[in-house]
Design a protein around this motif. Structure first.
Motif, PDB file in Angstrom:
ATOM      1  N   LEU A 244       0.721  -1.198  -0.024  1.00 27.23           N
ATOM      2  CA  LEU A 244       0.079  -0.057   0.084  1.00 27.23           C
ATOM      3  C   LEU A 244       0.895   1.194  -0.009  1.00 27.23           C
ATOM      4  CD1 LEU A 244      -2.664  -1.156   2.366  1.00 27.23           C
ATOM      5  CD2 LEU A 244      -2.721  -1.015  -0.154  1.00 27.23           C
ATOM      6  N   MET A 245       1.965   1.415   0.854  1.00 25.99           N
ATOM      7  CA  MET A 245       2.546   2.591   0.788  1.00 25.99           C
ATOM      8  C   MET A 245       4.004   2.274   1.320  1.00 25.99           C
ATOM      9  SD  MET A 245       1.173   4.283   4.342  1.00 25.99           S
ATOM     10  CE  MET A 245      -0.403   4.119   3.948  1.00 25.99           C
ATOM     11  N   ASP A 246       4.782   3.152   1.269  1.00 30.50           N
ATOM     12  CA  ASP A 246       6.248   3.057   1.694  1.00 30.50           C
ATOM     13  C   ASP A 246       6.222   2.565   3.033  1.00 30.50           C
ATOM     14  OD1 ASP A 246       7.065   3.654  -0.842  1.00 30.50           O
ATOM     15  OD2 ASP A 246       7.591   5.825  -0.420  1.00 30.50           O
ATOM     16  N   PRO A 247       7.542   1.979   3.473  1.00 30.08           N
ATOM     17  CA  PRO A 247       7.664   1.573   4.943  1.00 30.08           C
ATOM     18  C   PRO A 247       7.314   2.708   5.759  1.00 30.08           C
ATOM     19  CG  PRO A 247       9.367   0.598   3.660  1.00 30.08           C
ATOM     20  CD  PRO A 247       8.429   1.422   2.738  1.00 30.08           C
ATOM     21  N   ARG A 248       7.979   3.751   5.821  1.00 26.00           N
ATOM     22  CA  ARG A 248       7.997   4.883   6.654  1.00 26.00           C
ATOM     23  C   ARG A 248       6.465   5.494   7.081  1.00 26.00           C
ATOM     24  NH1 ARG A 248      12.344   9.813   6.723  1.00 26.00           N
ATOM     25  NH2 ARG A 248      13.742   7.943   7.396  1.00 26.00           N
TER      26      ARG A 248
ATOM     27  N   PHE B  97       3.837   4.237   6.353  1.00 23.60           N
ATOM     28  CA  PHE B  97       2.986   2.911   6.928  1.00 23.60           C
ATOM     29  C   PHE B  97       3.435   2.919   8.475  1.00 23.60           C
ATOM     30  CE2 PHE B  97       1.830  -1.367   7.752  1.00 23.60           C
ATOM     31  CZ  PHE B  97       0.581  -1.435   6.873  1.00 23.60           C
ATOM     32  N   ARG B  98       4.604   2.854   8.778  1.00 26.78           N
ATOM     33  CA  ARG B  98       4.925   2.793  10.177  1.00 26.78           C
ATOM     34  C   ARG B  98       4.424   3.685  11.081  1.00 26.78           C
ATOM     35  NH1 ARG B  98      10.060   2.665   9.565  1.00 26.78           N
ATOM     36  NH2 ARG B  98      10.243   4.942  10.242  1.00 26.78           N
ATOM     37  N   ARG B  99       4.458   5.061  10.441  1.00 27.38           N
ATOM     38  CA  ARG B  99       4.003   6.231  11.047  1.00 27.38           C
ATOM     39  C   ARG B  99       2.376   6.199  11.247  1.00 27.38           C
ATOM     40  NH1 ARG B  99       7.079  11.209   8.383  1.00 27.38           N
ATOM     41  NH2 ARG B  99       9.073  11.200   9.516  1.00 27.38           N
ATOM     42  N   TRP B 100       2.061   5.533  10.285  1.00 32.14           N
ATOM     43  CA  TRP B 100       0.156   5.535  10.432  1.00 32.14           C
ATOM     44  C   TRP B 100      -0.057   4.289  11.481  1.00 32.14           C
ATOM     45  CZ3 TRP B 100      -2.529   0.724   8.528  1.00 32.14           C
ATOM     46  CH2 TRP B 100      -3.829   1.018   8.699  1.00 32.14           C
ATOM     47  N   THR B 101       0.518   3.255  11.733  1.00 31.77           N
ATOM     48  CA  THR B 101       0.282   2.154  12.347  1.00 31.77           C
ATOM     49  C   THR B 101       0.680   2.669  13.825  1.00 31.77           C
ATOM     50  OG1 THR B 101       2.403   1.070  12.073  1.00 31.77           O
ATOM     51  CG2 THR B 101       0.546   0.472  10.820  1.00 31.77           C
ATOM     52  N   SER B 102       1.758   3.376  13.895  1.00 30.49           N
ATOM     53  CA  SER B 102       2.278   3.635  15.356  1.00 30.49           C
ATOM     54  C   SER B 102       1.374   4.818  16.003  1.00 30.49           C
ATOM     55  CB  SER B 102       3.890   4.192  15.151  1.00 30.49           C
ATOM     56  OG  SER B 102       3.840   5.483  14.566  1.00 30.49           O
ATOM     57  N   THR B 103       0.490   5.546  15.154  1.00 26.39           N
ATOM     58  CA  THR B 103      -0.396   6.348  15.819  1.00 26.39           C
ATOM     59  C   THR B 103      -1.990   6.068  15.730  1.00 26.39           C
ATOM     60  OG1 THR B 103      -0.611   7.605  13.404  1.00 26.39           O
ATOM     61  CG2 THR B 103       1.011   8.330  15.187  1.00 26.39           C
ATOM     62  N   HIS B 104      -2.288   5.070  14.956  1.00 26.74           N
ATOM     63  CA  HIS B 104      -3.840   4.686  14.937  1.00 26.74           C
ATOM     64  C   HIS B 104      -3.964   3.352  15.390  1.00 26.74           C
ATOM     65  CE1 HIS B 104      -5.224   8.064  12.588  1.00 26.74           C
ATOM     66  NE2 HIS B 104      -4.127   8.014  12.085  1.00 26.74           N
TER      67      HIS B 104
END
Length: 226
Positions: free
Chosen positions: A151-155, A157-164
């Motif tokens: 779906l998206m670049d690793p960084r 994607f990691r920011r999205w999961t780490s906040t949501h």
């Protein structure tokens, strides 16, 4: 339409993930426990459930058997749907995509109000601590391996999961899955990002301030260089 009401949802629950947690079969008792726990702390949850698991009988591929919902499970499922607390994902659609899109969708014209949802008193009259994370958040233990690279670049994607993303644990049971004292434990995101941050100095817009997390320091503390 269900997510764009005037009273927006603050939490999306990965229904299949919660129902399967620690079990070989779907347990609607665990979804009920999760919804009740979230409402108790002032959240407004919406369960995202694949249509397959909202039928009376469905095939469990991992076990190679057909599971039939008990009357009590059907009652809980129907109550969630009828009360608008459950969204049934159409057949042949990935339920993951629905709550992923929902977390970045503007449910209300006043987006700022969504990001800073006040948590009112719970049913017990107590203002419980607010879960950290950007609203709406997702309750799931899914590691998103199927979508991480697609779906998206690793960084980002990691920011999205780490906040949501909020992980969880549901206590097991001895005899009855409907035991009322089973505990639900939630593990919200970190309040402060562990990434290096760069911001403008308010009084001097030409200057930058860098904030570095330091191993061994308390979570909110940062080394600041400007």
């Amino acid at each position: 339409e269900q997510s764009c009401a005037n009273n927006p949802f603050t939490v999306f629950v990965d229904g299949a993930n919660v129902a399967y947690f620690g079990q070989g079969k779907v347990q609607y008792s665990q979804i009920k426990l999760m919804v009740e726990e979230l409402e108790k702390i002032g959240e407004k949850p919406l369960v995202i459930m694949p249509r397959k698991y909202t039928t009376k009988k469905f095939y469990l591929r991992q076990l190679g058997i057909i599971q039939e919902l008990a009357p009590k499970e059907e009652e809980v499922m129907n109550n969630l749907i009828d009360s608008g607390k459950c969204y049934v994902v159409p057949a042949c659609c990935f339920d993951d995509y629905y709550y992923m899109i929902a977390t970045v969708t503007n449910q209300n014209p006043q987006l700022s109000e969504i990001a800073n949802v006040d948590i009112p008193q719970g049913e017990d009259g107590i203002c419980h601590p607010r879960l950290a994370g950007l609203r709406p958040i997702v309750i799931t233990n899914d590691q998103m391996r199927d979508h991480r690279l697609a779906l998206m670049d690793p960084r980002p994607f990691r920011r999205w999961t780490s906040t949501h993303f909020v992980n969880y644990h549901i206590e097991g049971y001895e005899n009855d899955p409907w035991e009322p004292d089973r505990k639900v434990i939630l593990f919200p995101p970190k309040t402060f990002s562990r990434e290096i941050q760069c911001n403008e100095v308010p009084s001097e817009h030409s200057r930058k301030a860098w904030h570095f997390p330091v191993t061994g320091w308390d979570e909110p503390d940062r080394l600041c260089i400007s």
